[in-house]
Design an enzyme around this catalytic site. Structure first.
Site, mmCIF file in Angstrom:
data_model
loop_
_atom_site.group_PDB
_atom_site.id
_atom_site.type_symbol
_atom_site.label_atom_id
_atom_site.label_comp_id
_atom_site.label_asym_id
_atom_site.label_seq_id
_atom_site.Cartn_x
_atom_site.Cartn_y
_atom_site.Cartn_z
ATOM 1 N N HIS A 62 99.275 61.847 -10.445
ATOM 2 C CA HIS A 62 98.227 61.401 -11.363
ATOM 3 C C HIS A 62 96.985 62.250 -11.158
ATOM 4 C CE1 HIS A 62 95.900 57.821 -13.343
ATOM 5 N NE2 HIS A 62 95.544 58.992 -13.831
ATOM 6 N N PHE A 112 96.130 66.385 -20.341
ATOM 7 C CA PHE A 112 96.070 65.571 -19.128
ATOM 8 C C PHE A 112 95.460 66.382 -17.984
ATOM 9 C CE2 PHE A 112 98.930 63.308 -15.766
ATOM 10 C CZ PHE A 112 97.876 62.516 -15.373
ATOM 11 N N HIS A 115 91.780 66.875 -18.511
ATOM 12 C CA HIS A 115 91.018 65.667 -18.162
ATOM 13 C C HIS A 115 90.835 65.565 -16.654
ATOM 14 C CE1 HIS A 115 89.834 61.427 -17.971
ATOM 15 N NE2 HIS A 115 90.779 61.280 -17.049
ATOM 16 N N GLU A 116 91.905 65.794 -15.899
ATOM 17 C CA GLU A 116 91.827 65.658 -14.444
ATOM 18 C C GLU A 116 90.877 66.688 -13.839
ATOM 19 O OE1 GLU A 116 93.166 63.222 -12.444
ATOM 20 O OE2 GLU A 116 93.541 62.316 -14.399
ATOM 21 N N LYS A 119 87.063 65.842 -15.204
ATOM 22 C CA LYS A 119 86.483 64.606 -14.673
ATOM 23 C C LYS A 119 86.388 64.630 -13.154
ATOM 24 C CE LYS A 119 86.883 59.566 -14.614
ATOM 25 N NZ LYS A 119 87.593 58.368 -15.130
ATOM 26 N N HIS A 120 87.448 65.092 -12.484
ATOM 27 C CA HIS A 120 87.509 65.004 -11.027
ATOM 28 C C HIS A 120 87.388 66.357 -10.335
ATOM 29 C CE1 HIS A 120 88.695 60.801 -11.376
ATOM 30 N NE2 HIS A 120 89.629 61.153 -12.247
#
Length: 228
Positions: A62, A112, A115-116, A119-120
């Site tokens: 994830h 995906f 986004h990872e 954001k992170h």
């Protein structure tokens, strides 16, 4: 006029320093793996296989998330460093295998991963650039092979229910560290194994015991391990 220019420069420097600190200020990482059977069994309407086909029946990544010791976390730290697939071109086949997206509509995973990273990942720029962020995370999945650890303890993804403590013990035996187990519910309301959290030190080098556990969906004492 000169004093105004100096003031403007001073403010810009302060702003740059604030952004730099925001991208470096964290205490540890959560490394999170997800069981695809639980993702899809919880809400089949939101589960779509990637354009490359159904993933293997294995835990998938994830993300790798910087966190603070108080349980909060930084996010979206550098809008000037967007995801760029060309920077991880040598990792793409590995990403598709180990970091697939099951969200709908079906896609190739890049949204995906974007986004990872945005954001992170941008909050860990003191440790990782884009390539090393994804490469390190892929390596962690091999290091913490959850399915192998569970199967070694006789815990199989066959729809059976298992003791939460036995699942934790099996993962700790396999990885060396205490996991946090997050559950969701299947269509019948049964608690099932959904995500597993392990922790990494702030240097991005070593698994550690988690300083704090997340506040995700808790599990019952007995949980299902759905097939996929």
């Amino acid at each position: 006029m000169e004093s105004k220019c100096l003031l403007l420069i001073y403010l810009l420097v302060l702003q740059s320093l604030a952004l730099l600190c925001a991208s470096q200020d964290f205490d540890f990482f959560y490394f999170v793996q997800q069981w695809p059977g639980a993702y899809c069994d919880s809400d089949k309407n939101s589960c779509c296989y990637p354009t490359t086909g159904k993933p293997a029946a294995d835990f998938s990544i994830h993300g790798l998330w910087p966190n603070y010791n108080d349980g909060s976390y930084p996010q979206n730290c550098d809008s000037n460093n967007p995801f760029d697939a060309s920077k991880i071109s040598d990792l793409i086949s590995n990403m598709r295998k180990n970091w697939p997206s099951l969200s709908c509509p079906s896609n190739d995973g890049e949204s995906f991963w974007s986004h990872e990273w945005e954001k992170h990942g941008t909050c860990s720029e003191s440790v990782f650039d884009q390539h090393s962020y994804f490469e390190t995370t892929l390596g962690l999945k091999q290091q913490a092979n959850l399915l192998r650890a569970l199967k070694a303890a006789g815990i199989e993804p066959d729809g059976s229910s298992y003791s939460l403590e036995n699942i934790k013990d099996a993962i700790k035996e396999g990885s060396g560290y205490t996991p946090w187990i997050e559950c969701n519910e299947d269509s019948s309301g049964n608690s099932q194994l959904y995500q597993v959290y392990l922790c990494l030190d702030k240097s991005g080098s070593n698994l550690i015991e988690c300083p704090v556990f997340p506040k995700g969906k808790r599990c019952g004492s007995e949980i299902e391990f759905p097939n996929f």
